[in-house]
Design an enzyme around this catalytic site. Structure first.
Site, PDB file in Angstrom:
ATOM      1  N   GLU A  69       0.821  -1.217   0.000  1.00 32.19           N
ATOM      2  CA  GLU A  69       0.000   0.000   0.000  1.00 32.19           C
ATOM      3  C   GLU A  69       0.854   1.267   0.000  1.00 32.19           C
ATOM      4  O   GLU A  69       0.522   2.244  -0.648  1.00 32.19           O
ATOM      5  CB  GLU A  69      -0.960   0.010   1.199  1.00 32.19           C
ATOM      6  CG  GLU A  69      -2.077  -1.015   1.091  1.00 32.19           C
ATOM      7  CD  GLU A  69      -2.963  -0.813  -0.130  1.00 32.19           C
ATOM      8  OE1 GLU A  69      -3.120   0.327  -0.596  1.00 32.19           O
ATOM      9  OE2 GLU A  69      -3.488  -1.813  -0.648  1.00 32.19           O
ATOM     10  N   TYR A 152      -6.981   6.382   3.688  1.00 30.23           N
ATOM     11  CA  TYR A 152      -7.131   5.339   2.670  1.00 30.23           C
ATOM     12  C   TYR A 152      -6.263   4.117   2.999  1.00 30.23           C
ATOM     13  O   TYR A 152      -6.733   2.981   3.003  1.00 30.23           O
ATOM     14  CB  TYR A 152      -6.742   5.904   1.285  1.00 30.23           C
ATOM     15  CG  TYR A 152      -6.571   4.815   0.269  1.00 30.23           C
ATOM     16  CD1 TYR A 152      -7.669   4.305  -0.402  1.00 30.23           C
ATOM     17  CD2 TYR A 152      -5.309   4.256   0.011  1.00 30.23           C
ATOM     18  CE1 TYR A 152      -7.530   3.273  -1.309  1.00 30.23           C
ATOM     19  CE2 TYR A 152      -5.162   3.229  -0.883  1.00 30.23           C
ATOM     20  CZ  TYR A 152      -6.269   2.745  -1.541  1.00 30.23           C
ATOM     21  OH  TYR A 152      -6.130   1.715  -2.424  1.00 30.23           O
ATOM     22  N   ASP A 170     -10.375   6.447  -2.552  1.00 28.78           N
ATOM     23  CA  ASP A 170      -9.280   7.057  -3.319  1.00 28.78           C
ATOM     24  C   ASP A 170      -9.847   7.505  -4.661  1.00 28.78           C
ATOM     25  O   ASP A 170     -11.060   7.480  -4.872  1.00 28.78           O
ATOM     26  CB  ASP A 170      -8.109   6.070  -3.485  1.00 28.78           C
ATOM     27  CG  ASP A 170      -8.438   4.938  -4.444  1.00 28.78           C
ATOM     28  OD1 ASP A 170      -9.635   4.757  -4.772  1.00 28.78           O
ATOM     29  OD2 ASP A 170      -7.509   4.246  -4.893  1.00 28.78           O
TER      30      ASP A 170
END
Ligand code: SF4
Length: 388
Positions: A69, A152, A170
């Site tokens: 991520e 996020y 997002d």
């Protein structure tokens, strides 16, 4: 039929449901039937039609999920994938990453941009390894508190690793929601973003959070893409508001344009047969902790035409044999860098130069051991650095 919201029916940042509709902020009422269709079809698509393979998908190791991520923040999957593989191989667990040197991490990150991510990644690995005994946090709030982790990323890690019910939001999710529900409010305004967050959370099936989040992200990347979405084969098409209204290309709406700042850099490539000078960027600025050639920043491109006095005044560089490169350009998110490289060959007597203590004299053959911004790598790779 959805009834229209009145001031009384709109609760701040909270979805209000009558039997058939949700009323969220200043969005048009959202039909519960349309919302349920969205969630069901998205999960179906993910189960049966989603072909997107990625090495971190389906795993529950929070370290690997976090690594992927952070690498994918503001980065396309195709670009981030080789970096994920390099990092996962070099640092198979959080302790290995924590024990690496900063230069090792920055060198591996080289070329990916947004270098603060690499610094935060390293600092966070050290925190988890040394302060938490290597145990990755397992609640949304704790994950969100990690350096470099925003809303996020926290939602993605919490849902993928622990199936916790936190919806991701997002660019992909904004686009899919704006089009499917026909939301015409600008997605880059703070108040509207909060409404989107409420809607995204409302749509999330609590027991399938990880699968749902993966589904909506992949769907936005594969089907409901920014340009040329595949509406003809879309499982949501029959209920898609933008498709019905022929507004697919108009949504989502953004109100602001990013302002780009132009900067003008003169780099000095001061070398002899075997070596050249570099320095580390330590200021809180772009490319922090990367290496560069000694730099003078000037006000505009016009000043590129008369840099000899600058080089002489700053460092005493002998400019009779100076060679100036073409202008190199690198576009960053908020800045455009214009750079020229002044090449000067060092005479034996270095005492004619003013060499700052921060400069390092390195061997040309070793330059790949240092992490440079893309623009400098481009210059260095274009000249022969083969001398020993
Ligand atoms: S029909 Fe088109 S615009 Fe609507 S959700 Fe599907 S791909 Fe996106």
């Amino acid at each position: 039929m959805c009834f229209l919201p009145t001031a009384k029916t709109i609760l701040k940042e909270q979805a209000v449901a009558d039997k058939q509709c949700w009323h969220i902020g200043n969005f048009a009422p959202i039909s519960v039937e349309q919302a349920n269709f969205f969630t069901e079809k998205l999960l179906y698509w993910n189960e049966h039609q989603n072909k997107r393979e990625m090495p971190w998908k389906g795993i529950s190791d929070p370290y690997k999920i976090w690594l992927s991520e952070i690498i994918l923040q503001q980065t396309r999957v195709a670009q981030g994938l080789p970096y994920y593989q390099k990092f996962a191989t070099a640092f198979p667990d959080i302790h290995a990453l924590a024990n690496a040197s900063q230069d090792e991490v920055m060198t591996l990150w080289q070329g990916l941009g947004y270098y603060s991510r690499a610094r935060n990644l390293h600092a966070t690995a050290q925190y988890i390894s040394r302060e938490l005994g290597g145990v990755f946090p397992n609640t949304y709030v704790q994950i969100r508190q990690l350096t470099g982790v925003g809303d996020y990323t926290a939602a993605a890690i919490a849902s993928f690793a622990y199936n916790l019910p936190h919806a991701v939001l997002d660019g992909n999710v904004f686009r899919v929601l704006a089009r499917y529900f026909g939301i015409e409010q600008a997605t880059d305004e703070t108040a509207t973003r909060k409404h989107f967050a409420t809607l995204a959370q409302q749509l999330l099936p609590p027991t399938k959070a990880g699968k749902y989040n993966q589904a909506i992200m992949d769907f936005g990347a594969e089907v409901c893409t920014p340009a040329l979405p595949d509406c003809a084969n879309c499982v949501l098409q029959t209920q898609c508001t933008a498709f019905a209204a022929q507004k697919v290309n108009e949504l989502p709406i953004k109100s602001k344009k990013i302002k780009i700042k132009h900067r003008y850099f003169v780099f000095l490539y001061l070398h002899n047969e075997a070596q050249f000078f570099i320095e580390k960027r330590t200021e809180a600025d772009i490319w922090q902790n990367l290496y560069q050639l000694p730099l003078i920043e000037v006000k505009n491109a016009k000043m590129f035409e008369n840099i000899n006095p600058l080089l002489q005044q700053n460092w005493g560089v002998e400019t009779t044999n100076l060679q100036l490169s073409k202008v190199f350009v690198q576009q960053l998110t908020h800045q455009k860098i214009h750079a020229v490289f002044a090449e000067a060959f060092m005479k034996k007597e270095l005492n004619t130069l003013t060499i700052p203590a921060t400069w390092l004299l390195i061997f040309k053959k070793n330059y790949i051991n240092f992490a440079f911004p893309k623009l400098i790598n481009l210059f260095l790779s274009n000249i022969a650095l083969t001398s020993t």
